[in-house]
Motif scaffolding. Structure first.
Motif, mmCIF file in Angstrom:
data_model
loop_
_atom_site.group_PDB
_atom_site.id
_atom_site.type_symbol
_atom_site.label_atom_id
_atom_site.label_comp_id
_atom_site.label_asym_id
_atom_site.label_seq_id
_atom_site.Cartn_x
_atom_site.Cartn_y
_atom_site.Cartn_z
ATOM 1 N N ALA A 51 -0.883 12.907 -8.613
ATOM 2 C CA ALA A 51 -1.269 13.114 -7.215
ATOM 3 C C ALA A 51 -2.315 12.095 -6.776
ATOM 4 N N ARG A 52 -3.249 11.771 -7.657
ATOM 5 C CA ARG A 52 -4.316 10.823 -7.298
ATOM 6 C C ARG A 52 -3.796 9.395 -7.149
ATOM 7 N N THR A 53 -2.754 9.048 -7.893
ATOM 8 C CA THR A 53 -2.235 7.678 -7.820
ATOM 9 C C THR A 53 -1.161 7.525 -6.751
ATOM 10 N N ALA A 54 -0.792 8.631 -6.098
ATOM 11 C CA ALA A 54 0.270 8.581 -5.089
ATOM 12 C C ALA A 54 -0.179 7.772 -3.874
ATOM 13 N N LYS A 55 0.744 6.996 -3.357
ATOM 14 C CA LYS A 55 0.514 6.265 -2.111
ATOM 15 C C LYS A 55 1.206 7.068 -1.017
ATOM 16 N N GLY A 56 0.438 7.750 -0.215
ATOM 17 C CA GLY A 56 1.035 8.572 0.847
ATOM 18 C C GLY A 56 1.085 10.035 0.452
ATOM 19 N N GLU A 57 2.009 10.745 1.050
ATOM 20 C CA GLU A 57 2.100 12.189 0.863
ATOM 21 C C GLU A 57 2.840 12.557 -0.415
ATOM 22 N N GLY B 274 6.643 15.766 -6.076
ATOM 23 C CA GLY B 274 7.517 14.694 -5.623
ATOM 24 C C GLY B 274 6.868 13.861 -4.547
ATOM 25 N N TYR B 275 7.496 12.757 -4.238
ATOM 26 C CA TYR B 275 7.021 11.833 -3.212
ATOM 27 C C TYR B 275 8.104 11.779 -2.131
ATOM 28 N N PRO B 276 7.934 12.543 -1.031
ATOM 29 C CA PRO B 276 9.000 12.643 -0.033
ATOM 30 C C PRO B 276 9.328 11.323 0.667
ATOM 31 N N TYR B 277 8.401 10.396 0.690
ATOM 32 C CA TYR B 277 8.643 9.138 1.387
ATOM 33 C C TYR B 277 8.678 7.957 0.428
ATOM 34 N N GLY B 278 9.274 8.142 -0.731
ATOM 35 C CA GLY B 278 9.355 7.078 -1.720
ATOM 36 C C GLY B 278 8.156 7.119 -2.643
ATOM 37 N N GLY B 279 8.091 6.197 -3.550
ATOM 38 C CA GLY B 279 6.987 6.161 -4.509
ATOM 39 C C GLY B 279 7.518 6.331 -5.912
ATOM 40 N N GLY B 280 6.711 6.904 -6.768
ATOM 41 C CA GLY B 280 7.083 7.067 -8.172
ATOM 42 C C GLY B 280 8.111 8.163 -8.379
ATOM 43 N N ALA B 281 8.505 8.294 -9.626
ATOM 44 C CA ALA B 281 9.461 9.345 -9.984
ATOM 45 C C ALA B 281 8.769 10.703 -9.928
#
Length: 149
Positions: A21-27, A41-48
């Motif tokens: 969660a801390r390394t997520a870019k965005g929501e 999960g990352y609803p707008y792309g990002g990591g797995a």
């Protein structure tokens, strides 16, 4: 409003979720599935997506745990050799740095009660633990025979 859902996660899994969660870019999004687990999960792309299993009900009851311990101790009589060593020695192996992406697991090769225990951490670090003479350890005044099995 939906009924609350309760899941149980291990401390290591909580740390994994926190890091993701801390390394997520965005929501991020969290999905809770009772009996299955928690998915970050990352609803707008990002990591797995990161999935954590629900640990509730996977641990035995205290009575089952003690029964399992009693069973292990009963099997001790069938164990031909016992090795005694200072447990602080194992802490030294926890400090071994392994190559990034490799496991820091300690693999131990135990021969008999008089030969050194060979230890390997990661792909290349090898060490040994010298066993304690059980006769001397059991007769020492600070420990006595109750110290050994």
């Amino acid at each position: 409003m939906k009924d609350p859902v309760v899941i149980e996660i291990a401390r290591d899994d909580l740390a994994t979720l926190d890091k993701a969660a801390r390394t997520a870019k965005g929501e991020i999004s969290l999905s809770v599935k009772p009996g299955d687990g928690l998915v970050l999960g990352y609803p707008y792309g990002g990591g797995a997506a990161v999935a954590i299993m629900d640990a509730a009900g996977r641990q035995g009851t205290p009575a089952e745990l003690w029964e399992a311990c009693d069973e292990l101790i009963a099997r001790l009589c069938e164990c031909p050799g016992r090795v005694a060593f200072d447990p602080a020695t194992l802490a030294r192996f926890a400090k071994v740095k392994t190559t990034k992406g490799t496991s820091p697991m300690l693999d131990m090769a135990v021969g008999d009660e008089t030969t050194p225990v060979l230890c390997k951490v990661g792909p290349s670090f090898v060490g040994a633990i010298m066993p304690v003479d059980r006769g001397i350890a059991g007769s020492a005044q600070v420990r006595g025979p109750d110290f050994l099995w």
